[in-house]
Design a protein around this motif. Sequence first.
Motif, PDB file in Angstrom:
ATOM      1  N   SER A  66     -53.717 -44.776  14.453  1.00  0.00           N
ATOM      2  CA  SER A  66     -53.494 -45.117  13.048  1.00  0.00           C
ATOM      3  C   SER A  66     -52.871 -43.922  12.324  1.00  0.00           C
ATOM      4  CB  SER A  66     -54.822 -45.466  12.377  1.00  0.00           C
ATOM      5  OG  SER A  66     -55.636 -44.308  12.267  1.00  0.00           O
ATOM      6  N   GLU A  67     -52.502 -44.151  11.088  1.00  0.00           N
ATOM      7  CA  GLU A  67     -51.935 -43.093  10.244  1.00  0.00           C
ATOM      8  C   GLU A  67     -52.911 -41.926  10.122  1.00  0.00           C
ATOM      9  OE1 GLU A  67     -49.044 -41.270   7.973  1.00  0.00           O
ATOM     10  OE2 GLU A  67     -48.833 -43.252   8.865  1.00  0.00           O
ATOM     11  N   LYS A  68     -54.182 -42.224  10.180  1.00  0.00           N
ATOM     12  CA  LYS A  68     -55.227 -41.205  10.051  1.00  0.00           C
ATOM     13  C   LYS A  68     -55.086 -40.113  11.112  1.00  0.00           C
ATOM     14  CE  LYS A  68     -59.301 -43.050   8.644  1.00  0.00           C
ATOM     15  NZ  LYS A  68     -60.692 -43.484   8.774  1.00  0.00           N
ATOM     16  N   ILE A  69     -54.692 -40.489  12.307  1.00  0.00           N
ATOM     17  CA  ILE A  69     -54.525 -39.516  13.391  1.00  0.00           C
ATOM     18  C   ILE A  69     -53.414 -38.524  13.061  1.00  0.00           C
ATOM     19  CG2 ILE A  69     -53.910 -39.208  15.839  1.00  0.00           C
ATOM     20  CD1 ILE A  69     -56.713 -40.358  15.381  1.00  0.00           C
ATOM     21  N   LEU A  70     -52.300 -39.033  12.541  1.00  0.00           N
ATOM     22  CA  LEU A  70     -51.214 -38.122  12.157  1.00  0.00           C
ATOM     23  C   LEU A  70     -51.673 -37.173  11.064  1.00  0.00           C
ATOM     24  CD1 LEU A  70     -47.910 -40.213  12.118  1.00  0.00           C
ATOM     25  CD2 LEU A  70     -48.601 -38.469  13.729  1.00  0.00           C
ATOM     26  N   GLU A  71     -52.423 -37.668  10.118  1.00  0.00           N
ATOM     27  CA  GLU A  71     -52.881 -36.838   9.000  1.00  0.00           C
ATOM     28  C   GLU A  71     -53.921 -35.807   9.428  1.00  0.00           C
ATOM     29  OE1 GLU A  71     -54.339 -39.630   6.138  1.00  0.00           O
ATOM     30  OE2 GLU A  71     -52.357 -40.520   5.835  1.00  0.00           O
ATOM     31  N   LYS A  72     -54.890 -36.224  10.223  1.00  0.00           N
ATOM     32  CA  LYS A  72     -56.003 -35.342  10.562  1.00  0.00           C
ATOM     33  C   LYS A  72     -55.765 -34.469  11.787  1.00  0.00           C
ATOM     34  CE  LYS A  72     -59.808 -37.845   8.502  1.00  0.00           C
ATOM     35  NZ  LYS A  72     -61.161 -38.347   8.707  1.00  0.00           N
ATOM     36  N   VAL A  73     -55.194 -35.032  12.834  1.00  0.00           N
ATOM     37  CA  VAL A  73     -55.076 -34.309  14.103  1.00  0.00           C
ATOM     38  C   VAL A  73     -53.684 -33.721  14.311  1.00  0.00           C
ATOM     39  CG1 VAL A  73     -55.282 -34.513  16.613  1.00  0.00           C
ATOM     40  CG2 VAL A  73     -56.844 -35.776  15.136  1.00  0.00           C
ATOM     41  N   ALA A  74     -52.674 -34.535  14.133  1.00  0.00           N
ATOM     42  CA  ALA A  74     -51.318 -34.122  14.510  1.00  0.00           C
ATOM     43  C   ALA A  74     -50.617 -33.238  13.475  1.00  0.00           C
ATOM     44  CB  ALA A  74     -50.461 -35.356  14.789  1.00  0.00           C
ATOM     45  N   LYS A  75     -51.041 -33.260  12.249  1.00  0.00           N
ATOM     46  CA  LYS A  75     -50.350 -32.503  11.201  1.00  0.00           C
ATOM     47  C   LYS A  75     -50.172 -31.032  11.570  1.00  0.00           C
ATOM     48  CE  LYS A  75     -48.317 -32.422   7.280  1.00  0.00           C
ATOM     49  NZ  LYS A  75     -46.971 -32.958   7.229  1.00  0.00           N
ATOM     50  N   ASP A  76     -51.204 -30.420  12.130  1.00  0.00           N
ATOM     51  CA  ASP A  76     -51.121 -29.011  12.511  1.00  0.00           C
ATOM     52  C   ASP A  76     -50.217 -28.773  13.717  1.00  0.00           C
ATOM     53  OD1 ASP A  76     -52.845 -28.318  10.466  1.00  0.00           O
ATOM     54  OD2 ASP A  76     -54.623 -28.372  11.741  1.00  0.00           O
ATOM     55  N   MET A  77     -49.870 -29.831  14.430  1.00  0.00           N
ATOM     56  CA  MET A  77     -49.016 -29.715  15.608  1.00  0.00           C
ATOM     57  C   MET A  77     -47.534 -29.929  15.277  1.00  0.00           C
ATOM     58  SD  MET A  77     -51.253 -31.866  18.323  1.00  0.00           S
ATOM     59  CE  MET A  77     -53.001 -31.990  18.060  1.00  0.00           C
ATOM     60  N   GLU A  78     -47.243 -30.355  14.072  1.00  0.00           N
ATOM     61  CA  GLU A  78     -45.857 -30.645  13.685  1.00  0.00           C
ATOM     62  C   GLU A  78     -45.030 -29.366  13.678  1.00  0.00           C
ATOM     63  OE1 GLU A  78     -43.433 -32.244   9.819  1.00  0.00           O
ATOM     64  OE2 GLU A  78     -45.437 -33.033  10.126  1.00  0.00           O
ATOM     65  N   ILE A  79     -43.883 -29.403  14.380  1.00  0.00           N
ATOM     66  CA  ILE A  79     -43.029 -28.224  14.459  1.00  0.00           C
ATOM     67  C   ILE A  79     -41.637 -28.445  13.886  1.00  0.00           C
ATOM     68  CG2 ILE A  79     -44.247 -27.153  16.387  1.00  0.00           C
ATOM     69  CD1 ILE A  79     -42.001 -28.235  18.214  1.00  0.00           C
ATOM     70  N   GLY A  80     -41.276 -29.688  13.618  1.00  0.00           N
ATOM     71  CA  GLY A  80     -39.937 -29.910  13.077  1.00  0.00           C
ATOM     72  C   GLY A  80     -39.554 -31.363  13.029  1.00  0.00           C
ATOM     73  N   GLU A  81     -38.249 -31.567  12.869  1.00  0.00           N
ATOM     74  CA  GLU A  81     -37.698 -32.909  12.762  1.00  0.00           C
ATOM     75  C   GLU A  81     -36.724 -33.166  13.907  1.00  0.00           C
ATOM     76  OE1 GLU A  81     -37.031 -34.713   9.286  1.00  0.00           O
ATOM     77  OE2 GLU A  81     -38.660 -33.671   8.291  1.00  0.00           O
ATOM     78  N   PHE A  82     -36.730 -34.393  14.367  1.00  0.00           N
ATOM     79  CA  PHE A  82     -35.811 -34.795  15.425  1.00  0.00           C
ATOM     80  C   PHE A  82     -34.473 -35.129  14.785  1.00  0.00           C
ATOM     81  CE2 PHE A  82     -34.312 -38.022  18.591  1.00  0.00           C
ATOM     82  CZ  PHE A  82     -34.093 -37.119  19.611  1.00  0.00           C
ATOM     83  N   LYS A  83     -33.423 -34.434  15.186  1.00  0.00           N
ATOM     84  CA  LYS A  83     -32.148 -34.601  14.494  1.00  0.00           C
ATOM     85  C   LYS A  83     -31.211 -35.634  15.116  1.00  0.00           C
ATOM     86  CE  LYS A  83     -29.292 -30.930  16.424  1.00  0.00           C
ATOM     87  NZ  LYS A  83     -28.544 -29.722  16.101  1.00  0.00           N
TER      88      LYS A  83
END
Length: 83
Positions: free
Chosen positions: A61-78
């Motif tokens: 769910s969206e909750k996973i992106l907000e709580k777990v994955a947010k700190d793992m975000e490194i950039g945007e796919f171009k």
Amino acid sequence: MAKSVDANELKQHKSDESAWVVVDGKVYDVTDFLDDHPGGKKILLKNCGKDASEAFWTYHSEKILEKVAKDMEIGEFKDSAKL
């Protein structure tokens, strides 16, 4: 400014040493999460190095992106083309 990742760079990151995945145009470095992934490392690695949006949304769910994955975000796919 966010890092911009293209398909060639993304494809180089699909191993235990470096695992990146794209979900909805954002790139996440999940390397340090491999051993902690509730579904197991194997399924996560299977989806690394490519756009895994469809597979991600099937199980998360969206909750996973907000709580777990947010700190793992490194950039945007171009690249706009699907991998």
